[in-house]
Design a protein around this motif. Structure first.
Motif, short mmCIF file in Angstrom:
data_model
loop_
_atom_site.label_atom_id
_atom_site.label_comp_id
_atom_site.label_asym_id
_atom_site.label_seq_id
_atom_site.Cartn_x
_atom_site.Cartn_y
_atom_site.Cartn_z
N SER A 125 -3.33 1.40 -4.29
CA SER A 125 -2.51 2.50 -3.77
C SER A 125 -2.66 3.75 -4.62
CB SER A 125 -1.03 2.10 -3.76
OG SER A 125 -0.82 0.96 -3.00
N ASP A 174 -1.63 -5.41 -4.31
CA ASP A 174 -1.72 -3.98 -4.06
C ASP A 174 -3.17 -3.56 -3.87
OD1 ASP A 174 -0.35 -1.30 -4.01
OD2 ASP A 174 -1.90 -0.96 -5.53
N LYS A 217 -8.02 -0.47 0.19
CA LYS A 217 -7.23 -0.94 1.33
C LYS A 217 -8.08 -1.82 2.24
CE LYS A 217 -3.78 0.86 4.56
NZ LYS A 217 -3.94 -0.21 5.54
N TYR A 266 0.87 -1.17 0.00
CA TYR A 266 0.00 0.00 0.00
C TYR A 266 0.91 1.23 0.00
CZ TYR A 266 -3.85 3.12 0.74
OH TYR A 266 -4.75 4.13 0.56
N ASN A 267 0.91 1.93 -1.09
CA ASN A 267 1.80 3.08 -1.26
C ASN A 267 3.28 2.71 -1.08
OD1 ASN A 267 -0.31 4.76 -1.83
ND2 ASN A 267 -0.38 5.71 0.19
#
Ligand code: GDP
Ligand code: MG
Lengths: 92, 243
Positions: free
Chosen positions: B50, B47, B78, B11-12
């Motif tokens: 993100s 992912d 998320k 995430y990011n």
């Protein structure tokens, strides 16, 4: 067995032994110091458990290894990685 | 045939992901006594949409390394780490699953140690530990060390889990073992990792530990936070009365 149940059984057994000693205190031939010990044994147990735990935690904090060499090695690898990836055409 | 599937939840992690992938290629691709032409592995990136464009970087990496090697299995938003593993596991082809963070705090070189250790006695689980000899951390101040050691001590006393690093997330599992464990675990955050090992211990899976060094992330931000201590204590108590 579930850990909470294990602890509960341990607790019950300890209380049973202690109260058994308390109930028979007069029939046991003990001097004043021994009597004091029997009376206060749970308190001493808790205190010593706390102190030992504190000691263990302090020791483990003090010996918790710092690894600057790992950080340094990683930093070098990051630089190499960036250069290499750029060559392969990655746009960051 | 892929032998090891590496699950990378992100995430990011736009800045970290290319670096971790490069490091994986470097360390697992090299010739060792384990294999002359490197380990057989795939990387599965999970992912969670993100906003920083992590998936864009994944696509670039697929161009470089191939989409067999780097598999993207994204999710809409998320949804948390625990379910990210479940999601990734669905697509993993390997006999063994390696889970690690994508933020460079887990160095890929240790995976070779995990693999060696696993082979020693055909262990079900090998877990990285910061707390044993030759393990360690970098970038932690005294307060963080005290909290970490204190929290770990309480968990050790109450749960007797048979593993020294309960909250770490750098591990190797046999595929079906991870599948069964992940289905029985309901916690979130750090407690999720702890629940996995505690349930593994109760189910008598065999476990071995390998020392790892944990270097705090250089790029990006940690996503866990806020009421970590409160949720840790609550989670610990829940495990205390249920396992
Ligand atoms: N897919 C997915 N990955 C996540 C989520 N939360 C954290 N991660 C990833 O999980 C890893 C560990 O997270 P991090 O924030 O570094 O946790 P910390 O190291 O405990 O502070 C990193 O690779 C994150 O990008 C999530 O909700 N979904
Ligand atoms: Mg992290």
């Amino acid at each position: 067995m579930i850990k909470a149940v294990e602890w509960a059984i341990g607790g019950v057994v300890a209380v049973a032994i202690w109260s058994g000693m308390l109930l028979n205190l007069s029939s046991l031939d003990l001097d004043a110091f021994e009597k004091h010990l029997v009376l206060y044994v749970p308190l001493y147990a808790v205190i010593s458990f706390g102190l030992i735990s504190l000691g263990i935690i302090c020791y483990r904090v003090a010996t918790f290894r710092d690894c600057p060499e790992a950080a340094e090695e990683l930093q070098h690898e990051i630089e190499a990685a960036k250069e290499d990836l750029r060559k392969m055409g990655l746009k960051f | 045939m892929v032998k090891y599937s590496i699950l990378l939840p992100t995430y990011n992690e736009r800045e970290n992901l290319p670096l971790i992938v490069w490091l994986l290629m470097k360390h697992l691709g090299k010739s060792t006594e384990l294999s002359s032409d490197g380990i057989s592995f795939e990387i599965i990136v999970i992912d969670d949409g993100s906003p920083d464009g992590t998936q864009d970087v994944v696509k670039q990496l697929q161009q470089i390394y191939g989409s067999e090697k780097i598999v993207l299995r994204p999710r809409e938003k998320k949804l948390g780490l625990g379910t990210a593993y479940v999601h990734g596991l669905k697509y993993a082809k390997g006999e063994f699953i390696i889970i690690m963070d994508a933020d460079l705090s887990h160095h890929p070189k240790f995976i070779l140690d995990f693999i060696r250790k696993q082979k020693e006695k055909d262990y079900d689980i090998v877990t990285g530990s910061r707390y044993i000899d030759h393990g360690g951390v970098y970038g932690w101040d005294l307060k963080r060390k005290i909290i970490s050691r204190g929290a770990n001590y309480v968990a050790q006393v109450l749960l007797r889990p048979g593993a020294s690093d309960l909250t770490g997330s750098f591990r190797l599992y046999k595929r079906d073992v991870l599948q069964r464990l992940v289905e029985s675990c309901i916690s979130k955050g750090y407690v999720f990792q702890m629940e996995m090992l505690v349930r593994a211990n109760r189910a008598n899976y065999t476990l071995a530990e390998v020392p790892i060094t944990f270097v705090d992330r250089v790029y990006g931000q940690s996503k866990l936070g806020g009421n970590e201590i409160v949720s840790y204590v609550m989670g610990l108590l829940k495990l205390f009365i249920s396992t």
